[in-house]
Design a protein around this motif. Structure first.
Motif, PDB file in Angstrom:
ATOM      1  N   PHE A   1       6.577 -16.999 -53.538  1.00 41.41           N
ATOM      2  CA  PHE A   1       5.666 -18.108 -53.315  1.00 41.41           C
ATOM      3  C   PHE A   1       5.272 -18.208 -51.839  1.00 41.41           C
ATOM      4  O   PHE A   1       4.118 -18.509 -51.533  1.00 41.41           O
ATOM      5  CB  PHE A   1       6.270 -19.434 -53.791  1.00 41.41           C
ATOM      6  CG  PHE A   1       6.032 -19.715 -55.246  1.00 41.41           C
ATOM      7  CD1 PHE A   1       4.928 -20.443 -55.655  1.00 41.41           C
ATOM      8  CD2 PHE A   1       6.915 -19.251 -56.205  1.00 41.41           C
ATOM      9  CE1 PHE A   1       4.709 -20.710 -56.991  1.00 41.41           C
ATOM     10  CE2 PHE A   1       6.699 -19.504 -57.549  1.00 41.41           C
ATOM     11  CZ  PHE A   1       5.594 -20.240 -57.944  1.00 41.41           C
ATOM     12  N   ILE A   2       6.205 -17.957 -50.936  1.00 35.41           N
ATOM     13  CA  ILE A   2       5.889 -18.026 -49.506  1.00 35.41           C
ATOM     14  C   ILE A   2       4.765 -17.053 -49.179  1.00 35.41           C
ATOM     15  O   ILE A   2       3.798 -17.411 -48.496  1.00 35.41           O
ATOM     16  CB  ILE A   2       7.139 -17.721 -48.643  1.00 35.41           C
ATOM     17  CG1 ILE A   2       8.186 -18.827 -48.811  1.00 35.41           C
ATOM     18  CG2 ILE A   2       6.746 -17.578 -47.165  1.00 35.41           C
ATOM     19  CD1 ILE A   2       9.531 -18.500 -48.179  1.00 35.41           C
ATOM     20  N   GLU A   3       4.857 -15.840 -49.673  1.00 35.61           N
ATOM     21  CA  GLU A   3       3.822 -14.834 -49.405  1.00 35.61           C
ATOM     22  C   GLU A   3       2.466 -15.282 -49.941  1.00 35.61           C
ATOM     23  O   GLU A   3       1.450 -15.131 -49.263  1.00 35.61           O
ATOM     24  CB  GLU A   3       4.227 -13.494 -50.021  1.00 35.61           C
ATOM     25  CG  GLU A   3       5.386 -12.839 -49.304  1.00 35.61           C
ATOM     26  CD  GLU A   3       5.914 -11.601 -49.995  1.00 35.61           C
ATOM     27  OE1 GLU A   3       5.488 -11.298 -51.147  1.00 35.61           O
ATOM     28  OE2 GLU A   3       6.763 -10.917 -49.395  1.00 35.61           O
ATOM     29  N   LYS A   4       2.431 -15.830 -51.142  1.00 40.06           N
ATOM     30  CA  LYS A   4       1.163 -16.296 -51.733  1.00 40.06           C
ATOM     31  C   LYS A   4       0.609 -17.490 -50.959  1.00 40.06           C
ATOM     32  O   LYS A   4      -0.597 -17.574 -50.709  1.00 40.06           O
ATOM     33  CB  LYS A   4       1.353 -16.669 -53.204  1.00 40.06           C
ATOM     34  CG  LYS A   4       1.438 -15.490 -54.113  1.00 40.06           C
ATOM     35  CD  LYS A   4       0.103 -14.774 -54.194  1.00 40.06           C
ATOM     36  CE  LYS A   4       0.127 -13.740 -55.293  1.00 40.06           C
ATOM     37  NZ  LYS A   4      -1.178 -13.159 -55.531  1.00 40.06           N
ATOM     38  N   TYR A   5       1.480 -18.421 -50.575  1.00 44.92           N
ATOM     39  CA  TYR A   5       1.013 -19.596 -49.835  1.00 44.92           C
ATOM     40  C   TYR A   5       0.530 -19.214 -48.438  1.00 44.92           C
ATOM     41  O   TYR A   5      -0.437 -19.790 -47.933  1.00 44.92           O
ATOM     42  CB  TYR A   5       2.098 -20.668 -49.771  1.00 44.92           C
ATOM     43  CG  TYR A   5       2.344 -21.375 -51.091  1.00 44.92           C
ATOM     44  CD1 TYR A   5       1.363 -21.476 -52.066  1.00 44.92           C
ATOM     45  CD2 TYR A   5       3.575 -21.960 -51.358  1.00 44.92           C
ATOM     46  CE1 TYR A   5       1.587 -22.126 -53.263  1.00 44.92           C
ATOM     47  CE2 TYR A   5       3.810 -22.628 -52.550  1.00 44.92           C
ATOM     48  CZ  TYR A   5       2.814 -22.699 -53.501  1.00 44.92           C
ATOM     49  OH  TYR A   5       3.044 -23.368 -54.691  1.00 44.92           O
ATOM     50  N   GLU A   6       1.160 -18.235 -47.801  1.00 44.90           N
ATOM     51  CA  GLU A   6       0.679 -17.758 -46.501  1.00 44.90           C
ATOM     52  C   GLU A   6      -0.693 -17.103 -46.663  1.00 44.90           C
ATOM     53  O   GLU A   6      -1.586 -17.297 -45.835  1.00 44.90           O
ATOM     54  CB  GLU A   6       1.675 -16.782 -45.869  1.00 44.90           C
ATOM     55  CG  GLU A   6       2.965 -17.426 -45.392  1.00 44.90           C
ATOM     56  CD  GLU A   6       2.806 -18.322 -44.178  1.00 44.90           C
ATOM     57  OE1 GLU A   6       1.742 -18.312 -43.515  1.00 44.90           O
ATOM     58  OE2 GLU A   6       3.772 -19.059 -43.883  1.00 44.90           O
ATOM     59  N   ALA A   7      -0.875 -16.338 -47.733  1.00 50.62           N
ATOM     60  CA  ALA A   7      -2.181 -15.733 -48.015  1.00 50.62           C
ATOM     61  C   ALA A   7      -3.217 -16.816 -48.297  1.00 50.62           C
ATOM     62  O   ALA A   7      -4.384 -16.692 -47.888  1.00 50.62           O
ATOM     63  CB  ALA A   7      -2.075 -14.768 -49.193  1.00 50.62           C
ATOM     64  N   ALA A   8      -2.809 -17.894 -48.954  1.00 47.69           N
ATOM     65  CA  ALA A   8      -3.717 -19.015 -49.228  1.00 47.69           C
ATOM     66  C   ALA A   8      -4.156 -19.673 -47.926  1.00 47.69           C
ATOM     67  O   ALA A   8      -5.328 -20.049 -47.777  1.00 47.69           O
ATOM     68  CB  ALA A   8      -3.045 -20.034 -50.141  1.00 47.69           C
TER      69      ALA A   8
END
Length: 101
Positions: free
Chosen positions: A87-94
């Protein structure tokens, strides 16, 4: 204990052209919180929650870029505490996607 369950964001437009950034929901009481980007590149909050018994109320509003970034930071912090790397990786990409607007 966290009462919400989360869907991992795909960061791709849905059938309506909207991009869901955060989608969290609870089954007891029934509640959903969705943050995203509209097809018109505006940021939104879509919140459904029970009021006065079982009737669900929907609160949909356009929010600022700053507000959606604040919410993402809170979610990233929650994920760090839970060691939820995916989730951290996806939220950083967001965050990168949002900052590109």
């Amino acid at each position: 204990m966290n009462r919400f369950m989360y869907d991992i964001p795909t960061l791709k437009p849905d059938k309506d052209g909207n991009i869901v950034i955060i989608n969290k929901y609870s089954l007891g009481p029934v509640e959903t919180l969705t943050y995203g980007i509209t097809k018109d590149k505006m940021f939104y909050l879509d919140w459904e929650y029970p009021e006065f018994g079982e009737e669900l109320v929907r609160d949909y509003r356009i929010i600022s870029k700053e507000r959606i970034l604040q919410v993402l930071e809170l979610e990233i912090e929650r994920c760090k505490n839970a060691e939820d790397i995916q989730f951290i990786e996806k939220y950083e990409a967001a965050k990168e996607l949002i900052n590109s607007y």
